[in-house]
Design a protein around this motif. Structure first.
Motif, PDB file in Angstrom:
ATOM      1  N   TRP A 134       0.842  -1.183   0.000  1.00  0.00           N
ATOM      2  CA  TRP A 134       0.000   0.000   0.000  1.00  0.00           C
ATOM      3  C   TRP A 134       0.887   1.246   0.000  1.00  0.00           C
ATOM      4  O   TRP A 134       1.981   1.256   0.550  1.00  0.00           O
ATOM      5  N   PHE A 192      -3.028   3.820  -2.672  1.00  0.00           N
ATOM      6  CA  PHE A 192      -2.798   3.097  -3.920  1.00  0.00           C
ATOM      7  C   PHE A 192      -2.094   1.780  -3.612  1.00  0.00           C
ATOM      8  O   PHE A 192      -1.401   1.657  -2.597  1.00  0.00           O
ATOM      9  N   LEU A 246       1.320   0.369 -10.362  1.00  0.00           N
ATOM     10  CA  LEU A 246       0.004   0.224  -9.758  1.00  0.00           C
ATOM     11  C   LEU A 246      -0.743  -0.987 -10.302  1.00  0.00           C
ATOM     12  O   LEU A 246      -0.631  -1.319 -11.485  1.00  0.00           O
ATOM     13  N   LYS A 303      -9.462  -1.856 -11.003  1.00  0.00           N
ATOM     14  CA  LYS A 303     -10.102  -0.892 -10.111  1.00  0.00           C
ATOM     15  C   LYS A 303     -10.804  -1.597  -8.951  1.00  0.00           C
ATOM     16  O   LYS A 303     -10.836  -1.083  -7.835  1.00  0.00           O
ATOM     17  N   GLN A 305      -8.213  -2.550  -6.389  1.00  0.00           N
ATOM     18  CA  GLN A 305      -7.807  -1.332  -5.693  1.00  0.00           C
ATOM     19  C   GLN A 305      -8.876  -0.907  -4.681  1.00  0.00           C
ATOM     20  O   GLN A 305      -8.576  -0.577  -3.536  1.00  0.00           O
ATOM     21  N   ARG A 346      -8.345  -0.948  -0.723  1.00  0.00           N
ATOM     22  CA  ARG A 346      -8.396   0.361  -0.070  1.00  0.00           C
ATOM     23  C   ARG A 346      -9.339   0.331   1.131  1.00  0.00           C
ATOM     24  O   ARG A 346      -9.032   0.879   2.190  1.00  0.00           O
TER      25      ARG A 346
END
Length: 445
Positions: free
Chosen positions: A319, A342, A350, A354, A357, A361
């Motif tokens: 992270w 991120f 990265l 999505k 992520q 997150r």
């Protein structure tokens, strides 16, 4: 008459999604049962669950992930639901909701393989839209939409121990005061001195086209290297105005009104921040309408700055704490800093997905309290300021915008008891129950 929609899920790995889904459906008028909302602790829960599925359930939703796909409790509920499905002769009684991107259709429990599922992996909002269409198509009963009912449940269940306390407290913010601007905002008449279709973003210092002019804080001679024709430019054609007058709302002319001037100043602040960050050793992530900036692994000593961790591990991922920034002039000039997390696999590139992520997150953010977010923002800004009291954004060869490296503090007349569990992300996700947003979440949410 059966009216309830039963939501089966693995706890606690799917609690966030289940709470979000249940309250959204309740707001739309559906009669929902799930253990998170209605099952009291310390009772014989299986008898209650079995009765709900057999007697009251019109549709059985099963939240599918790697965890629930083999969780004993979910499998028991699914076995009961299959019996009810056969009794009702309803092939659509069981509706799998797939939320785990790592779970392939081939890995689904044998009881779910042949059922039509709804995909929530890419977007919860799009999955909800598809689920509602399915419920309406099969004429699942519902009452008139009533967001107040789900809000009431949310208040009772998730905010029951969070009441305000009448006591003054100082709060930090994510605002950093703009200490000073250049004295003048300048409009240079460069219309015939620039190549056709020239991309003004290529200039060394922030500049914006306005009519036939270039709006900037920089002097006219700051652009000679990139725009050679400006070497012979006569500055009598430039229009100059006092930034102080613009900020106070006192500047209005036929050429430009005060609000438009302020808008241009904000754009120049944003462009100056972007230029400064792009010239740093930070990694860049382009979001829909702004950039995010983050430290690659190994850039900082032990991935910390001022003893604050800004890069860390989450199982097989790294992270990276990041920020984005935007100028604001009201109620006073500040640079607003937004926080982001991120994720990479190698510390530098990265992860493209999505949904991965987003999931990572939420998981990482739940471990951070307000103090954690504040400390990370402050450490990041202190890095930009090299531990000084301020840092500057270059807007000309002789012009700078000076920004404080200490965040603005606000005094509140009330405070609150710190809860036993960090549910900040849950509350953000669940609080807005008055409408359905079918737009897919941007990675910057």
């Amino acid at each position: 008459m059966k009216t309830k929609i039963f939501i089966s899920h693995a706890s606690p790995s799917e609690n966030d999604f289940t709470k979000w889904l249940a309250l959204k459906l309740i707001a739309l008028g559906y009669d929902i049962w799930c253990d998170l909302l209605f099952l009291e602790k310390g009772i014989d829960f299986w008898k209650i669950i079995e009765k709900e599925i057999r007697v009251n359930t019109v549709k059985f939703l099963v939240v599918v992930s790697e965890s629930s796909n083999k969780k004993e409790g979910v499998l028991n509920e699914l076995a009961t639901a299959n019996k009810v499905k056969r009794e009702l002769c309803d092939d659509t009684f069981i509706i799998p909701l797939i939320i785990d991107e790592n779970l392939r259709n081939d890995d689904l429990n044998i009881e779910l393989v042949r059922l039509s599922n709804i995909d929530f992996r890419k977007s919860w909002a799009k999955g909800l839209q598809d689920l509602i269409e399915s419920l309406e198509k099969t004429k699942v009963p519902k009452k008139s939409p009533d967001p107040s009912k789900s809000n009431q449940l949310y208040q009772q269940i998730f905010l029951h121990n969070k009441k305000k306390i009448e006591r003054e407290e100082i709060y930090d913010s994510n605002w950093f005061s703009i200490i000073s601007f250049p004295s003048e905002l300048r409009f240079h008449y460069f219309e015939n001195l620039m190549p056709k279709n020239y991309d003004i973003r290529q200039l060394s210092f922030p500049a914006i086209r306005y009519k036939q002019y270039v709006c900037t804080f920089a002097w006219e001679y700051d652009f000679m290297e990139q725009l050679p024709k400006t070497e012979l430019y006569n500055n009598k054609y430039s229009i100059k105005m006092s930034v102080e007058d613009v900020l106070s709302g006192q500047y209005n002319t036929e050429f430009i009104n005060n609000l438009e001037c302020q808008r241009l100043i904000v754009q120049l602040v944003n462009k100056a921040f972007e230029n400064t960050m792009h010239e740093s050793k930070l990694q860049i992530y382009q979001m829909s309408n702004k950039f995010g900036y983050w430290f690659p692994k190994g850039e900082l000593d032990k991935d910390k700055y001022n003893k604050i961790q800004l890069v860390g591990k989450q199982r097989d991922k790294n992270w990276h704490f990041g920020i984005s920034g935007a100028g604001k002039l009201y109620p006073f000039p500040v640079l607003m800093i937004s926080s982001h997390i991120f994720f990479t696999e190698d510390g530098r590139k990265l992860i493209e997905s999505k949904s991965i992520q987003h999931s990572a997150r939420r998981k990482q953010g739940k471990n951070w309290w307000n103090d954690d977010w504040r400390n990370k923002i402050n450490a990041f800004i202190k890095y930009l300021a090299n531990n000084e009291d301020s840092f500057s954004l270059e807007v000309g060869s002789e012009e700078k915008i000076i920004i404080s490296s200490a965040s603005v503090e606000f005094i509140s007349e009330v405070t609150y008891n710190i809860p036993e569990k960090n549910t900040l992300l849950d509350e953000v996700e669940l609080a807005d129950l008055n409408m359905l947003d079918y737009a897919e979440d941007d990675l910057s949410s």
